[in-house]
Structure formats: structure tokens, C-alpha cells
Design an enzyme around this catalytic site. Sequence first.
Site, PDB file in Angstrom:
ATOM      1  N   GLU A  72       8.924  -4.261   7.007  1.00  0.00           N
ATOM      2  CA  GLU A  72       9.059  -2.874   6.516  1.00  0.00           C
ATOM      3  C   GLU A  72      10.033  -2.054   7.357  1.00  0.00           C
ATOM      4  O   GLU A  72       9.735  -0.925   7.769  1.00  0.00           O
ATOM      5  CB  GLU A  72       7.682  -2.181   6.461  1.00  0.00           C
ATOM      6  CG  GLU A  72       6.774  -2.773   5.402  1.00  0.00           C
ATOM      7  CD  GLU A  72       5.490  -1.997   5.137  1.00  0.00           C
ATOM      8  OE1 GLU A  72       5.148  -1.082   5.908  1.00  0.00           O
ATOM      9  OE2 GLU A  72       4.812  -2.314   4.143  1.00  0.00           O
TER      10      GLU A  72
ATOM     11  N   GLU B 242       3.248  -8.447   0.776  1.00  0.00           N
ATOM     12  CA  GLU B 242       2.047  -7.620   1.002  1.00  0.00           C
ATOM     13  C   GLU B 242       1.684  -6.969  -0.321  1.00  0.00           C
ATOM     14  O   GLU B 242       2.515  -6.262  -0.915  1.00  0.00           O
ATOM     15  CB  GLU B 242       2.293  -6.524   2.053  1.00  0.00           C
ATOM     16  CG  GLU B 242       2.302  -7.031   3.469  1.00  0.00           C
ATOM     17  CD  GLU B 242       2.393  -5.917   4.497  1.00  0.00           C
ATOM     18  OE1 GLU B 242       1.818  -4.832   4.285  1.00  0.00           O
ATOM     19  OE2 GLU B 242       3.074  -6.143   5.524  1.00  0.00           O
TER      20      GLU B 242
HETATM   21  O1  AHR Z   1      -1.349  -4.246   5.729  1.00  0.00           O
HETATM   22  C1  AHR Z   1      -1.389  -3.091   6.492  1.00  0.00           C
HETATM   23  C2  AHR Z   1      -0.011  -2.532   6.796  1.00  0.00           C
HETATM   24  O2  AHR Z   1       0.567  -2.060   5.613  1.00  0.00           O
HETATM   25  C3  AHR Z   1       1.001  -3.510   7.320  1.00  0.00           C
HETATM   26  O3  AHR Z   1       0.935  -3.684   8.680  1.00  0.00           O
HETATM   27  C4  AHR Z   1       2.306  -2.863   6.963  1.00  0.00           C
HETATM   28  O4  AHR Z   1       3.341  -3.802   6.798  1.00  0.00           O
HETATM   29  C5  AHR Z   1       1.985  -2.094   5.709  1.00  0.00           C
HETATM   30  O5  AHR Z   1       2.475  -0.808   5.751  1.00  0.00           O
END
Ligand code: AHR
Length: 494
Positions: free
Chosen positions: A173, A292
Site C-alpha cells: 500500500e 487483501e
Molecule cells: O489488513 C489490515 C491492514 O489493512 C493491512 O496491514 C494494510 O495493508 C491494510 O490497510
Amino acid sequence: MQTTELSVDQRFAIGRVDPRLFGGFLEHMGRSVYEGVYEPSSRHADEDGCRRDVLEALRGLGLTIVRYPGGNFVSGYHWRDGVGPREQRPTVRELAWQSIEPNHFGTDEFMRLCRKLDWQPMLAVNLGTGTPEEARHWVEYCNCPAGTQQADLRAKNGHTEPFGVKLWCLGNEMDGPWQLGHVPAAQYAIRAQQAAKLMKDTDRSLETVACGSSGPWLRTYGEWDRQVLEGLGDYADYISLHRYVDNRADDSESFLAMGLAIDRQIEEIDAVCRAVQAQRKSRKRAYLCFDEWNVWYKNMEMSGAGVFAPHLIEEIYNLEDALVVASFLNSFVRHADVVRIANLAQLVNVIAPLVTRGDELLVQSIYHAFRMFSTRRDGISLRVAQTGPSYASKHFERVPVIDASAVLGEDTLHVFAVNRSLTQAAPLRIERGDRPLGALASAELLTGPNAKAANSFECQDVIVARPYPDVRLRDGAATLELPPLSFAALTFRP
Ligand code: AHR
């Protein structure tokens, strides 16, 4: 309600379902690692300090690949802190989640866990506060035969043979201002290109995932991805997508339609990949890595307040959340030609299908939705031709009541269907365009008393998948009536 008709045909294939669509994510955050998979003091601990009860449940989830060690955590992580004799590893102040990290669990422990559970490891390197040099040393530690400095360190730590980590994320990210070391796209592209080159020079067989946009809500959405793909060129094998969805507005009709937003995100980022490929006149195409994804909004506690293994974002999942998880997976299967990897975020305690409390373990609603898919994953995704009722919600103009996908295996046809209606049963007819439908091999249904119903430590079977006997086969087609707010996974002989 009018019947929804689903028709599938072997001649109309989307693409092979990559087993890596059924991946997970384990981050050093909250109680995900410590008190999650790893707890040497638990009565469930095995010889490596891992919790047998948690591992057993994770095994049942059928995960293929797991991303580690973060997440935001990775942007301040130095992998060397987590290898070697435990008593010599430093305890550090962890900035992403404001916690204390003792580094008792690191690369070697993660690899052993992957072996136990037959997971393919997927590592993220630190491109926030780390350097391309540190990243390529980690590749050498993991993937090169003994005989050079980093690989010898691995051998000294007890692993003569390389771990063979194929998939590497180039940071996490990096488009987000919340990220340690966040920079504009052009600067990230340079940093990531330098790292990818050194990493690929160290091991020619590895594949990279460039950081794409963290979500469509960001101002830089799309443009970030374009600049990164252009800058990295052939060094990007995949681009990442992230998405957390919520029902903060308590608008379940829109929430249950979220699969449409996922379809859109996939198609938009794929369009960027294709546009960059065309502009570069390249044979190489970057594919999508949705590394994610989940429902997350009820628990936003993200500050560890300077303690070890704090309770962070421990979300309780209900029935509607599980249906949305099924819709995410429907969307990935429908886009099997472009989405090659997807990681449910996360696995234990932190926005997770499993929660521990002391030596107890809670299996949440989303666990069942994921498992119903992951145990039926082998094959080719087929186009699903669909007619039937739809509704309008506050955020979506036309939402089909049934959200579906289909996978044709060698001797099975799997059909997945979510009934999004909050109040009505949905009649469904399933047929094959190319031949009569075969016998029903298995059918499971996930439903519950209401949208907000959830499992708890005291009552674990409120939302569980149950065998579903009410499928009738006649004249080569199947008919059934899906209860309101339900998800069915059906397996037919072809
Ligand atoms: O999954 C929790 C967090 O969400 C992760 O660390 C990050 O990549 C995202 O913003």
C-alpha cells in the site's frame, strides 16, 4: 418471486481458476501471529509453538498461498530481526500498529508453518523504510543454495535447502499516506523497479507483485497504477488490488450488492494493465493479485498503545458478512482470466475467520463461506448466462437477486449462488447448454436467522454450512428454492 435461470456451457469458458485465488494473509498485527497461529504457552502448542487447534481449523479452510509478514507492518520490518537464535532477536517498537514486536516468529517459523499446512509462501518486502539491497538479501536467504553469505545464514539457522519462495510483493500500500515511507507513484516506481531488478537478478524464477491502488476511494486510484506499471515495465508480473467493504450505513441491500463493485474494480484495474501493455507495445501482460480483501468496519481499533499482541480490529462476522465474502469469491471466479491470486485478509483474530480466547477457538461465519468455495475450486470458470429478478438499492441501479459463478472440473460441475434478498426465497433453475446436468454429488447451504446473526464462543453453530437436500433434478436441470439471505454451493457430476 420469479425464477432465476442459470445456464452454463463448457464451450463458454472464462479461464482456469488459479488455485491461488484461495489465499490468505498473516500479518504481524494485533493477535494474528502471537496468540493466533503461534502461542508456545498454550496447551494446544505443538513442538514449534504453533497452536494445533488453530492450524487444524486453518487446514480445513483449504488455503493455497499465504502472504506474510504484512500489511502496513512490513513497511517498517527488517527481516534479519526475525531470524537466528530467538534469545538474540531484538524486541522493537513497531510503528504501523504502535505495538511491541519481539521477533519470536520470523521467516524460518513462517516457512515451517507453510510446510505444515501445505501453503505456498508469499513474502512482502519492506519498500517503506527498507532498501532494495535488503530485499535482495532476503531473496538470497530464502531461495539460493548454500555457499554465499545470506544463504549460509539460512543454513546456519537450520535450513540447508532453500525455501523456494516464488511470489514477492514489492512493498505494501505504498500509495497510502498512512504507509511508512509513502511516496508519490513515480518515486515508488523507481524504488520498486530497483528492488525487483536486484531480486530477479538473485533468483530469475521469482515473480513480483507491484503495489497497486489500495482502493477505489483514493484520489490517485487508477493513475497510480498506470504510473507504476509504466515505470516497472516487465519487472511487474502482477499488480495488487485491496478492498475492504462495510455496512456502516446499515443498508444491507447495497452491502449485499458489493460483488458488483468488486467486478468493477477488477475490470477497471485490468483496463489499466491492458492500456499500459498496449502503450508499451509489450507482449508482457500484468495480471491482478487481489492480495487483501474482506469485510471490515465494526472494529476500527488500530493502535496497539505500545503493548505486545494487543487486541486490534477483532471483527465479529455475521451472516450478511459471510454472504458478501461469497460474493467476493464469485467475482474472482467470474474474472478467473485476469485475477490470478487473492488473499483473504486476515486469518486469525485480526479481521479473521478464526478467533482465539485463551485456549478456546471461535469459527466465524465467513470461515464457512470461504471453505464452501475453496473445497470446490479445481477447474475452469464458466460464463453463467442468467435471467431473473433484480432490485435497485441506494448505491446500485440493478442488482440481480442471485449472484452466481460456476467451475467445471474434470468430473464435477460446481455452481455457487447467493440469494441477496433479505426477505424472500428465490426459486432457481440450473441447466447446462451443452448437455443434461449430471447427478448431484453434494450440496451445502449457509444461512441463518437474520442478517446480523453471528456465532459466538458460547454458541458456535448459529451460522454454519449444512447439507442441503432440497435440490430436485428433472429433465437434465436442477431446481431449488434458496432461502432469503443464503449461499449455496452445489456440486454436480458433469
Ligand atoms: O489488513 C489490515 C491492514 O489493512 C493491512 O496491514 C494494510 O495493508 C491494510 O490497510
